[in-house]
Design a protein around this motif. Structure first.
Motif, short mmCIF file in Angstrom:
data_model
loop_
_atom_site.label_atom_id
_atom_site.label_comp_id
_atom_site.label_asym_id
_atom_site.label_seq_id
_atom_site.Cartn_x
_atom_site.Cartn_y
_atom_site.Cartn_z
N GLY A 155 0.82 -1.22 0.00
CA GLY A 155 0.00 0.00 0.00
C GLY A 155 0.84 1.25 0.00
N GLY B 113 -0.13 4.30 0.71
CA GLY B 113 -0.64 5.37 1.57
C GLY B 113 0.21 5.62 2.80
N LYS C 95 -4.45 -8.09 1.73
CA LYS C 95 -5.60 -7.38 2.30
C LYS C 95 -6.87 -7.73 1.51
CE LYS C 95 -5.89 -2.61 2.52
NZ LYS C 95 -5.40 -1.31 3.05
N ASN D 266 -8.63 6.16 -1.00
CA ASN D 266 -8.19 7.17 -0.05
C ASN D 266 -7.41 8.27 -0.79
OD1 ASN D 266 -7.08 8.69 2.02
ND2 ASN D 266 -6.62 6.92 3.31
N GLU E 267 -4.92 12.62 1.12
CA GLU E 267 -3.56 13.21 1.08
C GLU E 267 -3.35 14.36 2.06
OE1 GLU E 267 -0.64 12.83 -2.33
OE2 GLU E 267 -1.65 14.72 -2.73
N GLY E 268 -3.33 14.01 3.32
CA GLY E 268 -3.25 15.04 4.35
C GLY E 268 -1.85 15.45 4.74
N GLY F 256 -7.83 10.87 7.00
CA GLY F 256 -7.00 10.04 6.13
C GLY F 256 -6.80 8.67 6.74
N GLU G 45 -7.95 5.19 8.09
CA GLU G 45 -9.04 4.46 7.45
C GLU G 45 -10.32 4.37 8.27
OE1 GLU G 45 -6.99 1.00 6.25
OE2 GLU G 45 -6.73 0.18 8.25
N ASN H 285 -7.84 1.57 -0.14
CA ASN H 285 -6.48 1.69 -0.66
C ASN H 285 -6.24 3.12 -1.10
OD1 ASN H 285 -6.55 -1.63 -1.84
ND2 ASN H 285 -4.89 -0.83 -0.59
N ASN H 286 -4.97 3.43 -1.14
CA ASN H 286 -4.54 4.76 -1.54
C ASN H 286 -4.65 4.93 -3.08
OD1 ASN H 286 -1.67 5.96 -2.62
ND2 ASN H 286 -2.60 7.24 -1.06
N THR I 244 -1.84 3.30 -4.92
CA THR I 244 -1.97 1.84 -4.89
C THR I 244 -2.89 1.40 -6.03
OG1 THR I 244 -1.86 2.00 -2.47
CG2 THR I 244 -2.47 -0.13 -3.39
N GLY J 1 -3.59 5.45 14.46
CA GLY J 1 -2.30 5.75 13.86
C GLY J 1 -1.84 7.17 14.09
C1 FMN Z 1 -3.39 10.02 10.84
C2 FMN Z 1 -3.37 9.22 9.59
C3 FMN Z 1 -3.53 9.84 8.37
C4 FMN Z 1 -3.53 9.11 7.19
N1 FMN Z 1 -3.68 9.77 6.02
C5 FMN Z 1 -3.69 9.07 4.87
C6 FMN Z 1 -3.85 9.74 3.63
O1 FMN Z 1 -3.97 10.96 3.57
N2 FMN Z 1 -3.86 9.00 2.49
C7 FMN Z 1 -3.73 7.64 2.52
O2 FMN Z 1 -3.77 7.00 1.48
N3 FMN Z 1 -3.56 6.97 3.68
C8 FMN Z 1 -3.55 7.65 4.85
N4 FMN Z 1 -3.40 6.97 6.03
C9 FMN Z 1 -3.30 5.49 5.99
C10 FMN Z 1 -4.68 4.84 5.94
O3 FMN Z 1 -5.15 4.65 7.26
C11 FMN Z 1 -4.65 3.48 5.26
O4 FMN Z 1 -3.65 2.71 5.84
C12 FMN Z 1 -4.40 3.51 3.78
O5 FMN Z 1 -5.33 4.34 3.14
C13 FMN Z 1 -4.49 2.14 3.21
O6 FMN Z 1 -4.21 2.16 1.83
P1 FMN Z 1 -2.90 1.48 1.22
O7 FMN Z 1 -2.79 0.12 1.84
O8 FMN Z 1 -3.18 1.42 -0.24
O9 FMN Z 1 -1.76 2.35 1.57
C14 FMN Z 1 -3.37 7.70 7.23
C15 FMN Z 1 -3.18 7.07 8.45
C16 FMN Z 1 -3.16 7.81 9.62
C17 FMN Z 1 -2.95 7.10 10.89
#
Ligand code: FMN
Ligand code: FES
Lengths: 571, 154
Positions: free
Chosen positions: A185, A187, A196, A213, A216-217, A304, A306, A340-341, A344, A521
């Motif tokens: 992932g 993200g 997953k 997702n 993008e913070g 952001g 999940e 998923n991001n 991804t 997180g």
């Molecule tokens: C505080 C916080 C902010 C997050 N912000 C983002 C975000 O902006 N974009 C993102 O894709 N994942 C973010 N994540 C991770 C997501 O919780 C999640 O793991 C992710 O979207 C899973 O997608 P991936 O497996 O494709 O990476 C953040 C996690 C935390 C703890």
């Protein structure tokens, strides 16, 4: 043959349409004007000037002006790429457009002053080190297509992988292909995507939901923005393939409202995909149906995460929920949900196109494929870059990024935003992947890389990130709500010239408590910037508390009077 | 203050019908789009019509930074507080803007000309430090340029 704008009924129909589009464009040269990131600096006017100029020169039959996504080299914005041999011009202004048309478009001459580094040897994309050291796989269409025209995407082969999957593969086979690819992932967490999906498929429930997702913070990150703005159809294609694999019928794209162009482009893309039968019922004649809804975020970093995102989609305050159960088991409305991001999803068609095993040949042992980084801060070529996993920080910052401006010294690169850490100069040759970064106390994160030089105070950076997390904490759990504020107070003291050695120990102890006891997180990772800087830059902390100096000259309370005045002036 | 016209809110409710709990955020976004903020009378009416407790609407509205319960100024000035802008000196820009307008982030000038906000990265880090006024970006801003930029907005 498919008519312009009509439904595409099958993969064969899609190929025919693609052939037709390619045939129609034979002999056409294009002027590719970035009309996304560069809009901030006058690209719209430049694009209009090129259209007028082409018309005035009576070139419409052979030259087309295309409003594209980001070319990556944002430091030279607004950027224009001129075919056939990809002449790259930066810093375009309306008043220069007639010269460019007359000399370059018409006569093929290079104009030195618009070239990278004002060096005519670097007139073409392939000559510029910034591009030569990159591998464009996920970004292959960004900057090459008009993101508001689905035909441009089809012409470049988007949706072919979806066609192949929908009509010739079983859902389980798709999951196996993603597992074989080793895709993790993008993200930030780096969880294996295929695994997953497999867990989600085995979860009980009446409906499966899919969420992209796009929140993008992380401040200083703009990879997902560039993908959605520049090649939204590839993101949709990745979602279609994922939905088919998971047998999901409904998808969401949760996108940050601070990205109005991304919101607009993804909405247009969804509408056009519906018109062509690439979304909605019976996609490409396969009997598979999918609807995708765009939801705009409302300005909360924690969304952001999940589980907070799911709460937000359900109409609640964006507060995290305890895990397990993970969303793959119980997510949106209590049903199995895959989040998923953006990046991804954008990798998925690449994997199907070349095959999972082939994809797994690139990258490192534990991290496959490429990664997109947003390069910013004290670096010459700020912009968007894509490199194979395993590239070193030196390659990214110096070969691609062109080093630091004014020959300043590299001090550190901050990776992973508020959840990440600072990697010092001693690790410049570290091959970047998920695991190597974790070992040095940073994380891959989503891809923001902020380069820092000797004028950046490391303690101030730690304070900056902790303030960010303190403000963005959703407030649900005490360790994060209070802990981040207490950490900030200690750092305020140190930067304010009132710190003691004991403060350093307190920082470490408190940071560990917040890490270990926070609910989600956000709190679990908020102390990372503090811990990583304490680990790699302890001397700088000591200078603040023991010597009462700020070596970078940032913390004004620790500077002699006259330096305060000059520091304020120089910024 | 004059009474707020409920009409636009009713249109929003019609557009989104049938409304369920999951629509709360898009609903508030659409209302804020029409009114520029979330007027108290409107929220009460929406709560009644959509059968969503007002406490829930307020709970959501006050959680997310995007929503505001008071009318904004004619122009919104946003100073980026993202990392790239931070390492390129955004604090002194913030101070210059605060001083020029005589307000702090989150406040509106008395003449309702400007509302000041901060934002965590506008995604234009190559322009750092960045200030955005309404939909216009201003890049590589220095404190001396602030007054000139703001003078362009009446
Ligand atoms: C505080 C916080 C902010 C997050 N912000 C983002 C975000 O902006 N974009 C993102 O894709 N994942 C973010 N994540 C991770 C997501 O919780 C999640 O793991 C992710 O979207 C899973 O997608 P991936 O497996 O494709 O990476 C953040 C996690 C935390 C703890
Ligand atoms: S940090 Fe300011 S625009 Fe990204």
């Amino acid at each position: 043959m498919t008519e312009n704008g009509s439904r595409i009924a099958s993969p064969a129909d899609l190929s025919a349409r693609r052939e037709q589009l390619i045939a129609e464009d034979v002999g056409i040269r294009r002027i590719l004007v970035c009309s996304t990131g560069c809009l901030a600096i006058g690209a719209r006017e430049v694009e209009a000037a090129f259209r007028e100029g082409v018309a005035a020169a009576d070139l419409q039959g052979e030259v087309q002006v295309v409003a594209t996504g980001c070319h990556g080299l944002c430091a030279m914005a607004p950027v224009v790429v001129i075919e056939p041999n990809d002449v790259v011009y930066g810093r375009n202004r309306i008043k220069y457009v007639p010269d460019v048309i007359e000399q370059t478009v018409k006569s093929g001459e290079i104009i030195r002053r618009f070239c990278f580094g004002r060096d005519p040897e670097m007139a073409h994309l392939g000559d510029i080190p910034f591009y030569a050291h990159q591998t464009k796989a996920v970004l292959r269409n960004v900057g090459r297509v008009d993101p508001q025209q689905i035909d441009d995407a089809i012409q470049r082969g988007v949706y072919e992988a979806a066609g192949q999957v929908l009509t010739s593969m079983e859902p389980d086979e798709v999951v196996e292909e993603i597992i074989a690819s080793g895709l993790r992932g993008r993200g930030g967490g780096g969880f294996p995507a295929g695994l997953k999906w497999k867990i989600c498929k085995e979860s009980p429930g009446s409906t499966t939901y899919l969420i992209c997702n796009a929140d993008e913070g992380d401040p200083g990150a703009f990879m997902d923005r560039a993908l959605l703005e520049g090649d939204p159809h590839s993101v949709l294609e990745g979602m279609i393939i994922a939905a088919y694999a998971l047998e999901a019928a409904k998808g969401f794209i949760y996108v940050r409202a601070e990205y109005p162009i991304a919101v607009e482009h993804i909405r247009i893309a969804i509408e056009q995909a519906h018109e062509r039968g690439l979304l909605g019922p019976d996609i490409l004649g396969s009997n598979f149906s999918l609807d995708i809804e765009v939801r705009e975020g409302a300005g909360a970093f924690v969304c952001g995460e999940e589980t907070a995102m799911i709460a937000s989609l359900e109409g609640e305050r964006g507060m995290a929920r305890p895990k397990p159960p993970y969303p793959a088991l119980r997510g949106y409305l209590g049903q199995p949900t895959i989040i998923n991001n953006v990046e991804t999803f954008a990798n998925v068609p690449v994997i199907i196109g070349q095959g999972g095993v082939k994809f797994a040949e690139s990258g490192t042992e534990g991290s496959k494929g490429t990664k997109i980084f947003a390069l910013a801060g004290q670096v010459n070529n700020t912009g968007l870059v894509e490199v194979p996993m395993g590239a070193t920080i030196r390659e990214i910052v110096f070969d691609v990024g062109g080093g630091l401006p004014k020959k300043r010294e590299f001090k550190a690169v901050q990776m992973g935003g508020p959840s990440g850490g600072c990697v010092p100069a001693s690790y410049l040759d570290l091959p970047i992947d998920y695991d190597s970064l974790r070992e040095v106390g940073a994380i891959m994160g989503s891809g923001g890389m902020i380069v820092m030089d000797e004028t950046t105070c490391i303690v101030d950076i730690a304070r900056y990130f902790i303030s960010f997390c303190a403000e963005e904490s959703c407030g649900l759990c005490a360790p994060c709500r209070f802990g981040t504020v207490r950490l900030k107070e200690i750092l305020d003291r140190i930067c304010g010239g009132r710190g003691t050695i004991d403060d350093l120990n307190d920082l470490e102890r408190l940071a560990e408590v917040v890490q270990k006891t926070s609910l989600c997180g956000l709190g679990q990772t908020a102390p990372n910037p503090v811990l990583s800087t304490l680990r790699h830059f302890r001397d700088e902390y000591l200078a603040h508390v023991a010597d009462r100096t700020c070596p970078a000259g940032v913390c004004t309370a620790l500077l002699p009077e006259k330096e305060v005045a000059t520091a304020a002036k120089e910024g | 203050m004059s009474a707020v016209d409920i009409g636009p809110a009713l249109d929003v409710l019609d557009d989104l019908a049938p409304i369920n709990h999951g629509h709360v955020i898009p609903l508030l976004q659409a209302i804020q789009d029409r009114y520029g903020y979330l007027p108290h009378e409107v929220l009460l009416e929406v709560s009644e019509q959509a059968r969503i407790p007002a406490s829930h609407l307020y709970g959501v509205a006050t959680f997310y930074a995007q929503f505001h319960l008071e009318e904004h100024g004619r122009h919104t000035v946003r100073v980026c507080k993202g990392t790239a802008c931070h390492v390129r000196g955004r604090q002194i820009i913030q101070e210059a803007v605060d001083e020029e307008l005589g307000i702090k982030p989150g406040q509106t000038t008395e003449d309702r000309r400007f509302t000041l906000e901060t934002v965590a990265c506008l995604g234009t880090c190559f322009l750092a430090p960045v200030v955005m006024v309404d939909h216009d970006y201003y890049g590589t801003v220095n404190p001396d340029k602030v007054a000139e930029i703001l003078a362009g907005y009446e």
